[in-house]
Design a protein around this motif. Sequence first.
Motif, PDB file in Angstrom:
ATOM      1  N   GLY A   1       0.812  -1.121   0.004  1.00 38.47           N
ATOM      2  CA  GLY A   1       0.032  -0.004  -0.051  1.00 38.47           C
ATOM      3  C   GLY A   1       1.057   1.273   0.088  1.00 38.47           C
ATOM      4  O   GLY A   1       0.417   2.200  -0.441  1.00 38.47           O
ATOM      5  N   SER A   2       1.872   1.194   0.778  1.00 38.59           N
ATOM      6  CA  SER A   2       2.759   2.371   0.662  1.00 38.59           C
ATOM      7  C   SER A   2       3.528   2.793  -0.415  1.00 38.59           C
ATOM      8  O   SER A   2       3.610   3.470  -0.764  1.00 38.59           O
ATOM      9  CB  SER A   2       4.042   2.409   1.867  1.00 38.59           C
ATOM     10  N   VAL A   3       3.883   1.630  -1.195  1.00 38.08           N
ATOM     11  CA  VAL A   3       4.603   1.649  -2.539  1.00 38.08           C
ATOM     12  C   VAL A   3       3.753   2.491  -3.279  1.00 38.08           C
ATOM     13  O   VAL A   3       4.080   2.945  -4.263  1.00 38.08           O
ATOM     14  CB  VAL A   3       5.143   0.291  -2.858  1.00 38.08           C
ATOM     15  N   GLU A   4       2.460   1.766  -3.626  1.00 39.29           N
ATOM     16  CA  GLU A   4       1.372   2.099  -4.326  1.00 39.29           C
ATOM     17  C   GLU A   4       0.995   3.701  -4.308  1.00 39.29           C
ATOM     18  O   GLU A   4       1.086   4.621  -5.340  1.00 39.29           O
ATOM     19  CB  GLU A   4       0.360   1.309  -4.302  1.00 39.29           C
ATOM     20  N   LYS A   5       1.032   4.203  -2.837  1.00 37.94           N
ATOM     21  CA  LYS A   5       0.822   5.483  -2.488  1.00 37.94           C
ATOM     22  C   LYS A   5       2.103   6.288  -2.954  1.00 37.94           C
ATOM     23  O   LYS A   5       1.812   7.460  -3.802  1.00 37.94           O
ATOM     24  CB  LYS A   5       0.863   5.626  -1.227  1.00 37.94           C
ATOM     25  N   LEU A   6       3.104   6.100  -2.997  1.00 38.67           N
ATOM     26  CA  LEU A   6       4.446   6.535  -3.448  1.00 38.67           C
ATOM     27  C   LEU A   6       4.481   6.623  -5.009  1.00 38.67           C
ATOM     28  O   LEU A   6       4.789   7.717  -5.462  1.00 38.67           O
ATOM     29  CB  LEU A   6       5.779   5.793  -3.084  1.00 38.67           C
TER      30      LEU A   6
ATOM     31  N   VAL B   1      -0.353   5.278  -7.746  1.00 45.80           N
ATOM     32  CA  VAL B   1      -1.601   4.533  -8.123  1.00 45.80           C
ATOM     33  C   VAL B   1      -2.416   4.303  -6.939  1.00 45.80           C
ATOM     34  O   VAL B   1      -2.073   3.988  -5.580  1.00 45.80           O
ATOM     35  CB  VAL B   1      -0.984   2.864  -8.348  1.00 45.80           C
ATOM     36  N   PRO B   2      -3.909   4.534  -7.514  1.00 44.72           N
ATOM     37  CA  PRO B   2      -4.826   4.357  -6.364  1.00 44.72           C
ATOM     38  C   PRO B   2      -4.991   2.997  -5.890  1.00 44.72           C
ATOM     39  O   PRO B   2      -4.730   1.994  -6.395  1.00 44.72           O
ATOM     40  CB  PRO B   2      -6.089   4.695  -7.253  1.00 44.72           C
ATOM     41  N   PRO B   3      -4.705   2.683  -4.391  1.00 41.40           N
ATOM     42  CA  PRO B   3      -4.834   1.673  -3.938  1.00 41.40           C
ATOM     43  C   PRO B   3      -6.215   0.570  -4.010  1.00 41.40           C
ATOM     44  O   PRO B   3      -7.234   1.270  -4.512  1.00 41.40           O
ATOM     45  CB  PRO B   3      -4.843   1.963  -2.320  1.00 41.40           C
ATOM     46  N   ASP B   4      -5.926  -0.730  -3.992  1.00 44.00           N
ATOM     47  CA  ASP B   4      -7.192  -1.584  -4.065  1.00 44.00           C
ATOM     48  C   ASP B   4      -7.964  -1.501  -2.960  1.00 44.00           C
ATOM     49  O   ASP B   4      -7.361  -0.889  -1.787  1.00 44.00           O
ATOM     50  CB  ASP B   4      -6.710  -3.037  -4.382  1.00 44.00           C
TER      51      ASP B   4
END
Length: 147
Positions: A106-111, A114-117
């Motif tokens: 989730g943190s990598v997606e936020k960086l 990318v919108p989180p699942d």
Amino acid sequence: MSESIHPAAPHHLPGFITAPGDTDVLMIVVGIFLIGVVLGVGNLYLHLHTLPERMAHKSQKFQFEVVAVLGLLALFTHNHLFWVIGLFLAMIDLPDFSTPLRRIAGSVEKLAGVPPDPDPTAPPAETAGHAAGTHGAAAKSEAPGHA
């Protein structure tokens, strides 16, 4: 009517020997006792057999399912090694690897932007948005100056 004892029979017969045509009370008592013992030992066996599943019930879902499958394999194959493995697995607390990895992802997606699942454990967004919209509408109607 006098009953004569056969001359070859001993003169003192034990109490559990019944006369011909009488009810054999000892056989009935032993039969009821045997049925009770068989049911009691079977209940004890099944209670002991489910011990690993009851121990793993407090743990993670995956660990509980593996222990339950091992218990079923032990029950149907009569292979006690499956039961012992299930007991050991139920006694060990497996570390939770999924939660930290999910947070890292989730943190990598936020960086990355990318919108989180959506979180499967969270309530649906429609319900949460609907409840927030209802409270917002109620607050607007009660606020002074808004018609």
